[in-house]
Design an enzyme around this catalytic site. Structure first.
Site, PDB file in Angstrom:
ATOM      1  N   SER A 171      12.461   6.648  81.166  1.00  0.00           N
ATOM      2  CA  SER A 171      12.907   7.107  79.844  1.00  0.00           C
ATOM      3  C   SER A 171      12.270   6.238  78.752  1.00  0.00           C
ATOM      4  CB  SER A 171      14.439   7.086  79.819  1.00  0.00           C
ATOM      5  OG  SER A 171      14.922   7.672  78.670  1.00  0.00           O
ATOM      6  N   ASP A 190      12.065  21.406  64.957  1.00  0.00           N
ATOM      7  CA  ASP A 190      11.960  20.603  63.721  1.00  0.00           C
ATOM      8  C   ASP A 190      10.573  19.994  63.593  1.00  0.00           C
ATOM      9  OD1 ASP A 190      14.821  20.546  64.857  1.00  0.00           O
ATOM     10  OD2 ASP A 190      15.088  20.156  62.715  1.00  0.00           O
ATOM     11  N   HIS A 227      11.803  12.927  79.624  1.00  0.00           N
ATOM     12  CA  HIS A 227      12.865  13.963  79.683  1.00  0.00           C
ATOM     13  C   HIS A 227      12.251  15.303  79.284  1.00  0.00           C
ATOM     14  CE1 HIS A 227      16.205  11.048  79.996  1.00  0.00           C
ATOM     15  NE2 HIS A 227      15.539  10.319  79.112  1.00  0.00           N
TER      16      HIS A 227
END
Ligand SMILES: *[C@@H]1O[C@H](CO)[C@@H](O)[C@H](O)[C@H]1NC(C)=O
Ligand SMILES: *[C@@H]1O[C@H](CO)[C@@H](O)[C@H](O)[C@H]1NC(C)=O
Length: 427
Positions: A171, A190, A227
């Site tokens: 991560s 976004d 992820h």
């Protein structure tokens, strides 16, 4: 004459020794794993399950092997560095046979540790390192001095890496590793709508934000995301590459995103022969915008000609040339497609669903093109509107390839592809 020859051999030998010493600088001699792997990294996309023996064994192996590996654990990204250390220490020691697991005690509350001689000495005894998850910006703030220079502990880490000590992370511990721009956060829609920012905004938490100084710089030439499919991050990676590839020193046209419980194992980093191999449960998405064209006349972001690869278990890529070798467990899907038509979606960046056996939307739609007899392209739209973006994916004959390890159903098949073309624009 004989004495003279022996003397020559001896001095030749000493000379070689001093050359290799010079090559390996002041850190000592290479670790034995260096012969096999060169400089190595194990980059996990987060969500690493403690029973993922393939990934943990790879880390221990590249740190010198069971009963030998000394793993320095770094939890500077975490909001609970001590708890996170205990979690990983138990796994490395008691489950995967590391000889030692040591806490490298540097975090936002203890940044002075980054210049501590005792911690530098501890780092120099390790044969590998594991960076845990959290927030990658915390790692940067913990290891880079306020004047922008590398801290003594980071310098020592780099010496060990150059000698063959593996750098592993999960991560944020993976996201912090690039030399290129470092992704800090953001959501795909976004990112497409508003573009990339070098500073976070508290009023727009979903904005795409990156660190323009790059990460810790253990891997060159790629933006690194994590992820990946599970959070539908394809849009943000592509937009970041398009917005920053020209930045001096830190820009690059290439990036990859590692899925959860999956790793890209990098060997021979820093050489022409740098390789990446996918292990673990899901895949690694590669994007290359070097041939992409951004339409600057368009009101909203619009890009064509992005090249994408999705590699899964056992596939390898030369990270220098981007040449791909699919796993020998896979066969080409061309002429062996299972369906007539490709799939579409109205929520292309929808990631992990409640059904763990279902592929995330982008992967589902992209892989379906290679399993379709009749279609050469398909699309997925964003769930969000104003604007609604459409992602069009195409398979180009003679260029794009799909490879699969059949497991019985579309969702359980382990599918990879290379050179898929992507266009993104307002619907
Ligand atoms: C690993 O653990 C996860 C979560 O506990 C579980 O769902 C999965 O089945 C386990 N995998 C193996 C290979 O045992
Ligand atoms: C730093 O210290 C504060 C106050 O004790 C604590 O709340 C916080 O969790 C600590 N942060 C880290 C990263 O340890």
């Amino acid at each position: 004459m004989v004495i003279r020859t022996i003397f020559d051999i001896l001095s030749f030998f000493l000379c070689c020794l001093s050359i290799s010493k010079a090559v390996f600088l002041n850190g000592g001699f290479p670790l034995h794993q260096y012969t096999q792997y060169g400089r190595g990294l194990v980059l996990v996309g987060g969500g690493l399950e403690e029973n993922n023996t393939e990934i943990y064994n790879a880390i221990v192996d590249m740190a010198g092997g069971k009963g030998k590996a000394k793993i320095g654990i770094i939890n500077a990204a975490s909001s609970d560095p001590v708890g996170a250390f205990q979690y990983y220490r138990d796994i490395f020691l008691h489950r995967y046979g590391a000889l030692e697991a040591n806490r490298i005690a540097i975090d936002l509350n203890h940044t002075s540790g980054n210049s501590d001689a005792a911690i530098v000495a501890l780092v120099r005894q390790q044969t590998g390192f594991f960076f845990g998850g959290g927030d990658q910006q915390r790692v940067i703030e913990s290891f880079i001095l306020s004047n922008g220079k590398e801290s003594p502990v980071l310098v020592a880490l780099r010496e060990r890496f150059n000698l063959g000590a593996v750098i592993a992370g999960s991560s944020a511990g993976t996201a912090c590793q690039p030399a290129s721009v470092m992704i800090r956060g953001g959501v795909s829609w976004d990112a497409l709508r508003y573009g990339a920012y070098s500073k976070p905004s508290s009023s727009h938490p979903d904005d795409l934000v990156y660190n323009p100084n790059g990460g810790l710089a253990f891997l060159d030439n790629y933006v690194i995301d994590t992820h990946f499919s599970q959070r539908g991050r394809e849009g943000r990676l592509i937009r970041l590459l398009c917005d920053t590839h020209d930045l001096h020193g830190v820009g690059t046209s290439r990036g990859f995103g590692v899925d959860e419980n999956t790793a890209l194992v990098v060997t021979h980093a820093g050489t022409d022969n740098v390789k990446g191999k996918v292990i673990g449960q899901h895949g690694v998405f590669f994007a290359d915008v070097s041939k992409a064209v951004v339409d600057s006349r368009s009101h909203y972001f619009s890009v064509n000609g992005v090249r994408a690869h999705f590699l899964t278990h056992g596939d390898e890529i030369n990270l220098n040339t981007m040449d791909i070798t699919f796993s020998s467990a896979k066969t080409s899907m061309r002429g062996h497609e299972n369906y007539d038509h490709a799939l579409t979606t109205d929520d292309i960046f929808y990631g992990k669903s409640s059904n763990p056996n279902r592929k995330p939307e982008f992967t589902r739609v992209a892989t379906s093109i290679f399993d379709a007899r009749l279609d050469r392209s398909t699309f997925g739209d964003t769930y969000e509107s104003r604007p609604r973006f459409r992602v069009t994916m195409s398979r180009v004959d003679g260029e794009s390839e799909g490879w699969v390890e059949r497991k019985g159903t579309f969702h359980s098949d382990i599918t990879s592809y290379k050179n898929m073309h992507i266009e993104i624009k307002e619907k």
